[in-house]
Motif scaffolding. Structure first.
Motif, PDB file in Angstrom:
ATOM      1  N   LEU A 149      37.952  38.380  45.542  1.00  0.00           N
ATOM      2  CA  LEU A 149      37.227  39.292  44.640  1.00  0.00           C
ATOM      3  C   LEU A 149      36.592  40.467  45.380  1.00  0.00           C
ATOM      4  CD1 LEU A 149      37.297  38.549  41.690  1.00  0.00           C
ATOM      5  CD2 LEU A 149      34.884  37.931  41.823  1.00  0.00           C
ATOM      6  N   VAL A 150      37.021  41.681  45.012  1.00  0.00           N
ATOM      7  CA  VAL A 150      36.460  42.907  45.590  1.00  0.00           C
ATOM      8  C   VAL A 150      35.366  43.461  44.681  1.00  0.00           C
ATOM      9  CG1 VAL A 150      36.999  45.268  46.350  1.00  0.00           C
ATOM     10  CG2 VAL A 150      38.671  43.432  46.711  1.00  0.00           C
ATOM     11  N   HIS A 151      35.578  43.360  43.380  1.00  0.00           N
ATOM     12  CA  HIS A 151      34.601  43.813  42.383  1.00  0.00           C
ATOM     13  C   HIS A 151      34.785  42.942  41.159  1.00  0.00           C
ATOM     14  CE1 HIS A 151      37.624  46.405  40.015  1.00  0.00           C
ATOM     15  NE2 HIS A 151      38.296  45.858  40.993  1.00  0.00           N
ATOM     16  N   ARG A 152      33.966  43.133  40.126  1.00  0.00           N
ATOM     17  CA  ARG A 152      34.074  42.274  38.945  1.00  0.00           C
ATOM     18  C   ARG A 152      33.819  43.092  37.683  1.00  0.00           C
ATOM     19  NH1 ARG A 152      29.092  40.960  36.988  1.00  0.00           N
ATOM     20  NH2 ARG A 152      29.877  39.151  35.863  1.00  0.00           N
ATOM     21  N   ILE A 153      34.259  42.548  36.548  1.00  0.00           N
ATOM     22  CA  ILE A 153      33.885  43.115  35.247  1.00  0.00           C
ATOM     23  C   ILE A 153      33.394  41.960  34.373  1.00  0.00           C
ATOM     24  CG2 ILE A 153      35.360  45.167  35.308  1.00  0.00           C
ATOM     25  CD1 ILE A 153      37.462  43.729  33.717  1.00  0.00           C
ATOM     26  N   ASP A 154      32.619  42.277  33.361  1.00  0.00           N
ATOM     27  CA  ASP A 154      32.000  41.242  32.534  1.00  0.00           C
ATOM     28  C   ASP A 154      33.040  40.431  31.770  1.00  0.00           C
ATOM     29  OD1 ASP A 154      29.481  42.150  33.312  1.00  0.00           O
ATOM     30  OD2 ASP A 154      29.367  43.575  31.659  1.00  0.00           O
ATOM     31  N   LYS A 155      32.629  39.239  31.367  1.00  0.00           N
ATOM     32  CA  LYS A 155      33.501  38.313  30.629  1.00  0.00           C
ATOM     33  C   LYS A 155      34.184  38.994  29.439  1.00  0.00           C
ATOM     34  CE  LYS A 155      33.234  34.237  27.652  1.00  0.00           C
ATOM     35  NZ  LYS A 155      32.359  33.225  27.029  1.00  0.00           N
ATOM     36  N   ASP A 156      33.405  39.685  28.610  1.00  0.00           N
ATOM     37  CA  ASP A 156      33.968  40.240  27.384  1.00  0.00           C
ATOM     38  C   ASP A 156      34.436  41.689  27.529  1.00  0.00           C
ATOM     39  OD1 ASP A 156      33.852  37.950  25.810  1.00  0.00           O
ATOM     40  OD2 ASP A 156      31.729  38.242  25.405  1.00  0.00           O
ATOM     41  N   THR A 157      34.532  42.155  28.769  1.00  0.00           N
ATOM     42  CA  THR A 157      35.151  43.451  29.053  1.00  0.00           C
ATOM     43  C   THR A 157      36.583  43.184  29.515  1.00  0.00           C
ATOM     44  OG1 THR A 157      33.031  44.401  29.715  1.00  0.00           O
ATOM     45  CG2 THR A 157      34.999  45.550  30.469  1.00  0.00           C
ATOM     46  N   SER A 158      37.522  43.936  28.991  1.00  0.00           N
ATOM     47  CA  SER A 158      38.919  43.787  29.401  1.00  0.00           C
ATOM     48  C   SER A 158      39.244  44.844  30.453  1.00  0.00           C
ATOM     49  CB  SER A 158      39.839  43.963  28.189  1.00  0.00           C
ATOM     50  OG  SER A 158      39.525  45.186  27.513  1.00  0.00           O
ATOM     51  N   GLY A 159      40.346  44.634  31.191  1.00  0.00           N
ATOM     52  CA  GLY A 159      40.814  45.706  32.062  1.00  0.00           C
ATOM     53  C   GLY A 159      41.124  45.330  33.495  1.00  0.00           C
ATOM     54  N   LEU A 160      41.215  46.363  34.336  1.00  0.00           N
ATOM     55  CA  LEU A 160      41.829  46.267  35.659  1.00  0.00           C
ATOM     56  C   LEU A 160      40.857  45.829  36.771  1.00  0.00           C
ATOM     57  CD1 LEU A 160      43.947  49.549  35.519  1.00  0.00           C
ATOM     58  CD2 LEU A 160      44.785  47.204  35.250  1.00  0.00           C
ATOM     59  N   LEU A 161      41.378  44.957  37.623  1.00  0.00           N
ATOM     60  CA  LEU A 161      40.657  44.506  38.822  1.00  0.00           C
ATOM     61  C   LEU A 161      41.632  44.470  39.988  1.00  0.00           C
ATOM     62  CD1 LEU A 161      38.840  41.434  37.271  1.00  0.00           C
ATOM     63  CD2 LEU A 161      37.631  43.261  38.426  1.00  0.00           C
ATOM     64  N   VAL A 162      41.155  44.852  41.175  1.00  0.00           N
ATOM     65  CA  VAL A 162      41.985  44.719  42.378  1.00  0.00           C
ATOM     66  C   VAL A 162      41.529  43.468  43.132  1.00  0.00           C
ATOM     67  CG1 VAL A 162      40.518  46.287  43.760  1.00  0.00           C
ATOM     68  CG2 VAL A 162      42.879  45.831  44.471  1.00  0.00           C
ATOM     69  N   ILE A 163      42.506  42.712  43.633  1.00  0.00           N
ATOM     70  CA  ILE A 163      42.254  41.462  44.356  1.00  0.00           C
ATOM     71  C   ILE A 163      42.815  41.604  45.772  1.00  0.00           C
ATOM     72  CG2 ILE A 163      42.658  38.961  44.374  1.00  0.00           C
ATOM     73  CD1 ILE A 163      41.143  39.983  41.837  1.00  0.00           C
ATOM     74  N   ALA A 164      42.018  41.228  46.769  1.00  0.00           N
ATOM     75  CA  ALA A 164      42.465  41.310  48.173  1.00  0.00           C
ATOM     76  C   ALA A 164      43.171  40.024  48.580  1.00  0.00           C
ATOM     77  CB  ALA A 164      41.269  41.567  49.080  1.00  0.00           C
ATOM     78  N   LYS A 165      44.284  40.182  49.323  1.00  0.00           N
ATOM     79  CA  LYS A 165      45.024  39.008  49.809  1.00  0.00           C
ATOM     80  C   LYS A 165      44.735  38.694  51.268  1.00  0.00           C
ATOM     81  CE  LYS A 165      49.257  38.868  47.035  1.00  0.00           C
ATOM     82  NZ  LYS A 165      50.722  38.960  47.156  1.00  0.00           N
ATOM     83  N   THR A 166      44.218  39.686  52.022  1.00  0.00           N
ATOM     84  CA  THR A 166      43.943  39.459  53.450  1.00  0.00           C
ATOM     85  C   THR A 166      42.515  39.895  53.770  1.00  0.00           C
ATOM     86  OG1 THR A 166      44.609  41.689  54.169  1.00  0.00           O
ATOM     87  CG2 THR A 166      46.364  40.028  53.982  1.00  0.00           C
ATOM     88  N   GLU A 167      42.013  39.374  54.894  1.00  0.00           N
ATOM     89  CA  GLU A 167      40.647  39.726  55.337  1.00  0.00           C
ATOM     90  C   GLU A 167      40.511  41.241  55.538  1.00  0.00           C
ATOM     91  OE1 GLU A 167      38.056  37.849  55.673  1.00  0.00           O
ATOM     92  OE2 GLU A 167      38.824  35.795  55.745  1.00  0.00           O
ATOM     93  N   GLN A 168      41.522  41.850  56.182  1.00  0.00           N
ATOM     94  CA  GLN A 168      41.463  43.292  56.456  1.00  0.00           C
ATOM     95  C   GLN A 168      41.408  44.096  55.162  1.00  0.00           C
ATOM     96  OE1 GLN A 168      43.538  41.084  57.729  1.00  0.00           O
ATOM     97  NE2 GLN A 168      43.934  41.446  59.920  1.00  0.00           N
ATOM     98  N   THR A 169      42.211  43.671  54.175  1.00  0.00           N
ATOM     99  CA  THR A 169      42.221  44.356  52.885  1.00  0.00           C
ATOM    100  C   THR A 169      40.878  44.192  52.182  1.00  0.00           C
ATOM    101  OG1 THR A 169      44.606  44.090  52.659  1.00  0.00           O
ATOM    102  CG2 THR A 169      43.374  44.473  50.637  1.00  0.00           C
ATOM    103  N   MET A 170      40.309  42.982  52.253  1.00  0.00           N
ATOM    104  CA  MET A 170      38.991  42.739  51.645  1.00  0.00           C
ATOM    105  C   MET A 170      37.956  43.695  52.236  1.00  0.00           C
ATOM    106  SD  MET A 170      36.992  41.023  49.590  1.00  0.00           S
ATOM    107  CE  MET A 170      37.712  39.441  49.124  1.00  0.00           C
TER     108      MET A 170
END
Length: 345
Positions: A149-170
């Motif tokens: 998890l890089v950032h988050r949005i609320d439960k009842d908000t829809s939409g885009l999130l970016v997820i990191a796969k490596t430590e460097q990307t995080m």
């Protein structure tokens, strides 16, 4: 609210885990602790709080108290239980993900409304993280020990999130969000006619002193109680008693758009937590009331969608930009208002 995964020993050397911790404000008037905690712990019922007190799990200034204890200014209140907080017990779950983009470094997902991003009080399963750890191995933890998890949005908000796969990307992506170089645009339907075509809302956001489930804007002498927050908005379409707006975040505070739009008098449509599930603008005709209630049924959540997301790819250095369509429930609600607005002077 603080939660801790570190055990606390009581006099009997039984291992107890801190689930919630609060310090009462200096202006706190005497209030039963069960009522006090109901305003501060999400999804907690009075029965559950009273049961916890009966079990000796609620401590004030280090001593267990009954549910009728009256909270006083500066009381240190802790809820201690025999098991670790459920949010630390992550279980992989086979939940489908709407993946918009994926490579070896990261993925971008389109989160549906109703899905919680990470486990927390009252929501221990069915979250985005439960789905992620099922589909992907060895996701890196963020500073709060939440995989990918890089950032988050609320439960009842829809939409885009970016997820990191490596430590460097995080590390790289987290820095972009911290430095405010990532681009995030939301679409919101808000109560009232937003008169200015565009504007910027600046207001320090922090936890509401009386209702801990809300955030609020602090001004004047209280400004230090909040953190700086900046939202840029632009009117997309005026629909009579509601307005469709685009909001770009410069900062990423909890509930930022919901709090800032309420602050300028335009609460999000059907935002129950901030009072948007009431008829805030319009006529007194019963036909209108029925129309709004039908809109609430079509869109049983706050009208907020994380539509676009932009950031620099940590490996390639290229600017990536993603866009997601407004979901069906929100689109239907906008359409109803569009039709309504045509027939109203």
């Amino acid at each position: 609210m603080n939660t801790s995964e570190y055990p606390i020993d009581d006099d009997n050397n039984d291992e107890l885990f801190e689930h919630h911790s609060f310090i009462a404000d200096k202006g706190q008037t005497p209030l039963r602790i069960d009522k006090y905690l109901m305003n501060r712990i999400e999804n907690a019922t009075r029965n559950k709080i009273q049961a916890a007190a009966k079990d000796g799990s609620i401590y004030v200034n280090g001593t267990p108290v009954k549910s009728n204890y009256k909270v006083k200014p500066f009381d240190e209140i802790k809820v201690l239980l025999e098991h670790p907080p459920y949010e630390y017990l992550l279980t992989p779950e086979d939940i489908p993900l709407d993946i918009v983009y994926e490579d070896d470094e990261l993925l971008v997902v389109n989160k549906p409304a109703g899905m919680v991003v990470h486990p927390g009080h009252g929501n221990y399963s069915g979250t985005l993280i439960n789905a992620l750890i099922y589909h992907f191995d060895n996701l890196p933890n963020n500073s709060s020990n939440r995989p990918g998890l890089v950032h988050r949005i609320d439960k009842d908000t829809s939409g885009l999130l970016v997820i990191a796969k490596t430590e460097q990307t995080m590390t790289h992506l987290s820095k972009q969000f911290f430095d405010k170089t990532s681009e995030r645009e939301y679409v919101a339907l808000v109560w009232g006619n937003v008169e200015e075509d565009r504007g910027t809302i600046e207001g320090h956001i922090g936890r509401h002193p009386k209702n801990r489930l809300q955030n609020t804007v602090f001004e004047g002498d209280d400004i230090d109680k909040g953190k700086p927050a900046v939202t840029h908005y632009k009117v997309i379409e005026r629909l009579g008693y509601v307005t469709l707006v685009s909001c770009k975040l410069e900062t990423g505070r909890t509930h930022q758009i919901r709090v800032h739009m309420k602050y300028i008098g335009h609460t999000l449509f059907n935002d129950e937590r901030y009072g948007g599930d009431q008829i805030l603008k319009g006529t007194t005709f019963s036909k209108y009331k029925q129309f709004v209630e039908n809109c609430f049924k079509i869109l049983p959540r706050q009208a907020l969608h994380a539509k676009t997301l932009g950031f620099v790819h940590p490996k390639t250095g290229k600017q990536l930009q993603f866009d997601s369509p407004i979901p069906e429930d929100m689109q239907q609600c906008i359409e109803k208002w569009r039709n309504y607005a045509k027939h109203v002077d």
